[in-house]
Design a protein around this motif. Structure first.
Motif: not given
Length: 481
Positions: A349-373
């Motif tokens: 579960y811990y490894l899953e949550m760490v991967a999930k957190r990193k997955s959100r950071l790997g999105g294609r958001r730009r600008g202020i949305k990326r900063l907030l993420m």
């Protein structure tokens, strides 16, 4: 002339054995042994090798005992049809292909050979071994009964065909190793140790060196529609073992009566379609490499398509996509929870949550949305991961609380001299006492902060309340479920 009639209506032109209507190649085992005893074995092998060296590569309806073909180069594919062979060994053979069709073979070994294609269809084979084989087309083992399939150090050497890619097809027509529609299978092994194979090779004067072992490489390894032997004595064994394989992997319509393992492999766009493992499945030291289409279409369906009744282990694996890591770790967590081992389930579960957190950071958001993420991810790491590993570690909040309250905050108060007491002079133990009182929000009143100490004391009070809440929550989750 021999009385054997080929499927095209023609008769064999070889001279029959005295007392029989058949030549040495076509005379059945029982009749040959009755007429010549053990001498029939030598006659059959000599007749076969003589015809092979004379350029005949098509053998239909032959009966052979122990045959070894060494250092031979064929201009045409070597084909066995409707034949019966006890043991056949190809050593150092170069041929456009080797094919077995509607034949019965005890042990089939291809060693240190270069082939265009290798095919088995409609045959019955006890043990099939490909060791250090280089092929430029494909390997197909279809619609047959094979007890043991062992493929070691075999690799595709061609460049593939580009015609299908030009029309948008993902799979190439060449470079595939396909095992399909097989029954009575006891084990399928890719790069596994097989002591019996070494014994067979040594009996034929071959001593293979382990230093030359290498990975099995193919554009795709497709294993589909396999019926495993349902005997109870095989239920606890590893029935499918894939080690050091490099290429695409497709497991389809499998009902594995036992365990499965995929170790030290490099998998490109792996697919699990209608696959059921009655035992455990182990992924260890394996790299998963998926493209965008695989991550979007195949990956989300793996938890549905891959049904494991035992445990799923994902150890020391690498992923080119955090989303893939999240899905595989979730699959492992669910399996351990279902079987009641919550300690291992918490780890996944811990490894899953760490991967999930990193997955959100790997999105294609730009600008202020990326900063907030990024800010949200940093907040999650600080308050969920660092403090208690997403609620899976009750010891960590205790250690952090003790270190902060007994060392960090007293040291801040001591360096800033921002605490006053009724006794006048302040020693380090007085600062530590004030830190404990502040963290537990008791506030006896004998010591009070001044200046910057008020901000530090406020921060410590919030920290102490938060860490106790974390500890109680994690402790209750750990031992009450």
């Amino acid at each position: 002339m021999c009385e054997y009639t080929y499927e095209n209506g023609k008769k064999c032109r070889l001279k029959p054995i005295e007392g029989s209507a058949y030549c040495p190649l076509h005379i059945p085992y029982d009749e040959g042994e009755k007429l010549l005893g053990d001498e029939i074995k030598r006659l059959k092998e000599e007749a076969f090798l003589k015809r092979l060296r004379a350029g005949q590569t098509y053998f239909e309806g032959v009966y052979l005992y122990d045959v070894k073909v060494s250092d031979f180069k064929a201009e045409k594919p070597i084909v066995f049809k409707n034949s019966h062979i006890r043991t056949v060994l190809f050593d150092g053979v170069s041929a456009p292909g080797i094919t077995f069709h509607n034949s019965t073979v005890g042990r089939l070994v291809v060693f240190e050979s270069e082939l265009g294609a290798f095919a088995v269809h409609g045959s019955r084979i006890f043990g099939l071994n490909l060791l250090r084989v280089r092929f430029s087309n494909s390997v197909y083992i279809r619609s047959s009964s094979v007890r043991y399939v062992m493929i070691n150090s075999t690799e595709y050497t061609g460049g593939g065909e580009g015609d299908e890619r030009e029309y948008g097809e993902r799979r190439t027509a060449t470079g595939r190793i396909e095992l399909s529609d097989l029954d009575e299978v006891r084990r399928i092994g890719i790069n596994v140790r097989y002591p019996l194979l070494r014994k067979i090779l040594e009996e034929h004067g071959i001593k293979p060196s382990e230093s030359r072992e290498r990975a099995v490489k193919a554009t795709a390894l497709a294993i589909r529609d396999i019926s495993f032997d349902q005997s109870a004595r095989f239920k606890r064994q590893v029935r499918l073992s894939i080690r050091r394989f490099h290429g695409g992997l497709v497991l389809e319509n499998l009902n594995i009566f036992g365990h499965a393992e995929i170790l030290a492999s490099w998998l490109r766009n792996p697919e699990f379609v209608h696959t059921r493992v009655m035992g455990n499945i182990i992924f260890r030291k394996t790299s998963f490499h998926g493209d965008f289409a695989w991550n979007s279409t195949v990956l989300p369906n793996i938890p549905v398509e891959l049904n494991v009744e035992g445990f799923v282990e994902v150890e020391d694996c690498r992923f080119n996509s955090h989303r893939a890591a999240e899905v595989l770790y979730r699959l492992a967590r669910i399996s351990w929870e279902r079987n009641g081992d919550f300690e291992r389930a918490d780890r996944y579960y811990y490894l899953e949550m760490v991967a999930k957190r990193k997955s959100r950071l790997g999105g294609r958001r730009r600008g202020i949305k990326r900063l907030l993420m990024r800010m949200e991810s940093a907040f999650e790491w600080l308050f969920a991961d660092l403090t208690c590993k997403y609620g899976t570690d009750w010891k960590r909040p205790i250690l952090i609380w003790l270190a902060a309250v007994n060392v960090f905050f007293p040291l801040l108060f001591f360096l800033t001299r921002s605490v006053e007491g009724i006794s006048g002079s302040m020693g380090f133990l007085d600062y530590e006492y004030f830190s404990v009182v502040t963290a537990t929000t008791l506030g006896y009143g004998d010591y009070h902060p001044i200046g910057v100490g008020r901000a530090i004391a406020s921060l410590e009070a919030l920290f102490g309340m938060f860490m106790w809440a974390v500890f109680l929550t994690v402790f209750a989750r750990k031992y009450m479920r």
